[in-house]
Write a protein that holds these residues in place. Structure first.
Motif, PDB file in Angstrom:
ATOM      1  N   HIS A   1       0.738  -1.004   0.032  1.00  0.00           N
ATOM      2  CA  HIS A   1       0.041   0.114  -0.043  1.00  0.00           C
ATOM      3  C   HIS A   1       0.718   1.216  -0.032  1.00  0.00           C
ATOM      4  O   HIS A   1       2.049   1.205   0.519  1.00  0.00           O
ATOM      5  CB  HIS A   1      -0.826   0.049   1.273  1.00  0.00           C
TER       6      HIS A   1
ATOM      7  N   ASP B   1      -0.035   4.112   1.493  1.00  0.00           N
ATOM      8  CA  ASP B   1      -0.014   4.783   2.790  1.00  0.00           C
ATOM      9  C   ASP B   1       0.153   6.318   2.885  1.00  0.00           C
ATOM     10  O   ASP B   1       0.915   6.986   3.709  1.00  0.00           O
ATOM     11  CB  ASP B   1       0.986   4.170   3.911  1.00  0.00           C
TER      12      ASP B   1
ATOM     13  N   ASN C   1      -2.697   8.436   1.987  1.00  0.00           N
ATOM     14  CA  ASN C   1      -4.143   9.051   2.113  1.00  0.00           C
ATOM     15  C   ASN C   1      -4.091  10.375   3.135  1.00  0.00           C
ATOM     16  O   ASN C   1      -3.410  10.147   4.177  1.00  0.00           O
ATOM     17  CB  ASN C   1      -4.981   8.175   2.592  1.00  0.00           C
TER      18      ASN C   1
ATOM     19  N   THR D   1      -8.754   9.588   2.696  1.00  0.00           N
ATOM     20  CA  THR D   1      -8.874   8.484   3.470  1.00  0.00           C
ATOM     21  C   THR D   1     -10.347   7.802   3.137  1.00  0.00           C
ATOM     22  O   THR D   1     -11.222   8.773   3.834  1.00  0.00           O
ATOM     23  CB  THR D   1      -8.303   8.323   4.559  1.00  0.00           C
TER      24      THR D   1
ATOM     25  N   SER E   1     -11.060   4.749   4.406  1.00  0.00           N
ATOM     26  CA  SER E   1     -11.369   3.627   5.774  1.00  0.00           C
ATOM     27  C   SER E   1     -11.175   4.694   7.041  1.00  0.00           C
ATOM     28  O   SER E   1     -11.841   4.311   8.160  1.00  0.00           O
ATOM     29  CB  SER E   1     -10.058   2.725   5.468  1.00  0.00           C
TER      30      SER E   1
ATOM     31  N   HIS F   1      -3.273   4.052   9.707  1.00  0.00           N
ATOM     32  CA  HIS F   1      -2.024   3.357   9.167  1.00  0.00           C
ATOM     33  C   HIS F   1      -1.903   3.731   7.608  1.00  0.00           C
ATOM     34  O   HIS F   1      -0.903   3.248   7.090  1.00  0.00           O
ATOM     35  CB  HIS F   1      -1.890   1.921   9.530  1.00  0.00           C
ATOM     36  N   GLY F   2      -2.862   4.159   7.115  1.00  0.00           N
ATOM     37  CA  GLY F   2      -3.149   4.435   5.416  1.00  0.00           C
ATOM     38  C   GLY F   2      -2.722   5.836   5.218  1.00  0.00           C
ATOM     39  O   GLY F   2      -2.776   6.287   3.921  1.00  0.00           O
TER      40      GLY F   2
ATOM     41  N   ASP G   1      -5.094   3.176  -3.762  1.00  0.00           N
ATOM     42  CA  ASP G   1      -6.429   3.789  -3.843  1.00  0.00           C
ATOM     43  C   ASP G   1      -6.407   4.743  -4.787  1.00  0.00           C
ATOM     44  O   ASP G   1      -5.486   5.335  -5.015  1.00  0.00           O
ATOM     45  CB  ASP G   1      -6.874   4.561  -2.377  1.00  0.00           C
TER      46      ASP G   1
ATOM     47  N   GLU H   1      -4.874   7.881  -3.926  1.00  0.00           N
ATOM     48  CA  GLU H   1      -3.579   7.933  -3.689  1.00  0.00           C
ATOM     49  C   GLU H   1      -2.922   7.983  -5.061  1.00  0.00           C
ATOM     50  O   GLU H   1      -1.755   8.714  -5.152  1.00  0.00           O
ATOM     51  CB  GLU H   1      -3.359   6.641  -3.073  1.00  0.00           C
TER      52      GLU H   1
ATOM     53  N   ASP I   1       6.637  -2.844   5.526  1.00  0.00           N
ATOM     54  CA  ASP I   1       5.254  -3.404   6.061  1.00  0.00           C
ATOM     55  C   ASP I   1       5.321  -4.562   5.460  1.00  0.00           C
ATOM     56  O   ASP I   1       5.443  -4.972   4.330  1.00  0.00           O
ATOM     57  CB  ASP I   1       4.217  -2.513   5.391  1.00  0.00           C
TER      58      ASP I   1
ATOM     59  N   ASP J   1       3.240  -6.937   4.868  1.00  0.00           N
ATOM     60  CA  ASP J   1       2.361  -7.056   3.893  1.00  0.00           C
ATOM     61  C   ASP J   1       2.879  -6.962   2.336  1.00  0.00           C
ATOM     62  O   ASP J   1       2.318  -7.137   1.534  1.00  0.00           O
ATOM     63  CB  ASP J   1       0.803  -6.505   4.190  1.00  0.00           C
TER      64      ASP J   1
ATOM     65  N   THR K   1      -3.801  -6.768   6.397  1.00  0.00           N
ATOM     66  CA  THR K   1      -4.532  -6.142   5.119  1.00  0.00           C
ATOM     67  C   THR K   1      -3.510  -6.977   3.923  1.00  0.00           C
ATOM     68  O   THR K   1      -2.884  -6.241   3.253  1.00  0.00           O
ATOM     69  CB  THR K   1      -4.493  -4.752   4.600  1.00  0.00           C
TER      70      THR K   1
HETATM   71  C1  DIR Z   1      -6.065   1.754   2.318  1.00  0.00           C
HETATM   72  C2  DIR Z   1      -5.473   0.387   2.864  1.00  0.00           C
HETATM   73  N1  DIR Z   1      -5.336   2.514   1.466  1.00  0.00           N
HETATM   74  C3  DIR Z   1      -6.475   2.894   3.675  1.00  0.00           C
HETATM   75  N2  DIR Z   1      -4.371   0.688   3.459  1.00  0.00           N
HETATM   76  C4  DIR Z   1      -3.382  -0.103   4.278  1.00  0.00           C
HETATM   77  O1  DIR Z   1      -7.111   2.172   4.480  1.00  0.00           O
HETATM   78  O2  DIR Z   1      -6.079   3.911   3.483  1.00  0.00           O
HETATM   79  N3  DIR Z   1      -2.278   0.216   4.808  1.00  0.00           N
HETATM   80  N4  DIR Z   1      -3.949  -1.315   4.530  1.00  0.00           N
HETATM   81  O3  DIR Z   1      -1.293  -0.568   5.070  1.00  0.00           O
END
Ligand code: DIR
Ligand code: MN
Ligand code: MN
Ligand code: MN
Length: 307
Positions: free
Chosen positions: A125, A127, A129, A134, A136, A140-141, A182, A185, A231, A233, A245
């Motif tokens: 991702h 990160d 936003n 954002t 969500s 963390h994003g 996103d 983003e 990260d 992930d 995620t």
């Molecule tokens: C998504 C998910 N872009 C958000 N971001 C995550 O929630 O802003 N980041 N999973 O690690």
């Protein structure tokens, strides 16, 4: 050499519990002994349990942002711990916890290294936003939007007013591993000309060439200090399943380790974050595998060699 290790049992930047147990599981797996075995003296930040008890009694959303005061308080404390390690000339290693804590680690490292600091962000991702993009509301994003100064302190009551907007230069950030970005983003990355190597680039050029191009972009002479924020992930879910995620199509075990080895080889690394290990997700074997890979990425970044 000394490793200044900060454990951050924090999960307030996203909704899933368990990621706050990432650091203790990595310590239980032996990461501190392993670093000592590699010849590092280990200086552990005090009071790692404090993060769990920092949650303010009242923390209603600000706009869509969830736990804004809690995230801001935790990240601010991380920033002080990382700054102390960097000031003392230690390699600052931060074990998360969710990725919102990188707001703290980067404020800490840039407080010492200034805008020479280069950031290698390894993640599925972006990160990046802002509070307005954002969807969500999970912080963390968002850490990079604050760090790069894409969101201004709106009110004096902004819990993130302490974050020096623009402490990292946009041309000193590079991504590796992106595959779930996103729409807003993508616009931000394009608008600000931020360099990113997606999984498509890894497939096309191979990881060796991608890491070389990434380092050439931020640090052509290999003379500037580097902060890598990893990260877990970014790795394929088959390699690191226990994370909040997961996104399929990620880095292989070797590709992830290659990034760490190549960054270590430059001798420029001053700070490392290893985040989003969530021992609560999946079966015991998924947990063991993810904790083990997290520890081995840390060791490789700090110079463990295959031969
Ligand atoms: C998504 C998910 N872009 C958000 N971001 C995550 O929630 O802003 N980041 N999973 O690690
Ligand atoms: Mn991620
Ligand atoms: Mn933001
Ligand atoms: Mn992340």
């Amino acid at each position: 050499a000394t490793a200044g290790v900060t454990c951050v049992p924090f999960s307030g930047g996203q909704p899933k519990g368990g990621v706050d147990d990432g650091p203790v599981e990595m310590v239980r797996f032996g990461i501190l002994d392993q670093l000592q075995g590699m010849g590092y003296a280990v200086e552990l930040s005090a009071g790692m349990d404090k993060y769990k008890t920092m949650k303010p009694a009242q923390d209603p959303p600000i706009g869509v942002l969830k736990n804004p005061r809690y995230v801001a308080m935790a990240a601010r404390r991380v920033s002080e711990q990382v700054r102390e390690h960097c000031e003392a000339g230690r390699m600052a290693v931060t074990l998360g916890g969710d990725h919102s804590i990188a707001m703290g680690t980067l404020v800490g490292s840039t407080a010492v290294y200034g805008d020479d600091l280069c950031v290698v962000w390894v993640d599925a991702h972006a990160d990046i936003n802002t509070p307005s993009t954002t969807t969500s509301g999970n912080l963390h994003g968002c850490p990079l939007a604050y760090i790069l100064g894409l969101c201004q302190a709106s009110t004096p009551s902004d819990p993130f007013a302490w974050v020096p907007r623009g402490c990292v230069r946009k041309d000193r950030l590079v991504y590796i591993g992106l595959r779930d970005v996103d729409p807003a983003e993508k616009l931000i990355l394009r608008q600000h000309g931020i360099k990113a190597f997606s999984m498509h680039d890894v497939d096309k050029h191979g990881i060796g060439r991608v890491v070389e191009m990434a380092l050439d972009h931020v640090n052509r002479d290999r003379s500037l200090p580097v902060h890598m924020s990893f990260d877990v992930d970014a790795l394929d879910p088959s390699v690191a399943p226990a994370t909040g995620t997961p996104v399929r199509g990620g880095l292989t075990f070797r590709e992830g380790h290659y990034i760490c080895e190549a960054v270590a080889e430059t001798g420029c690394l001053v700070a490392l974050d290893l985040v989003e290990v969530n021992p609560a997700l999946g079966d015991p074997e998924s947990l063991r595998q993810t904790v083990a890979v997290g520890c081995s990425l840390v060791r490789c970044s700090l110079g463990e060699r295959l031969l």
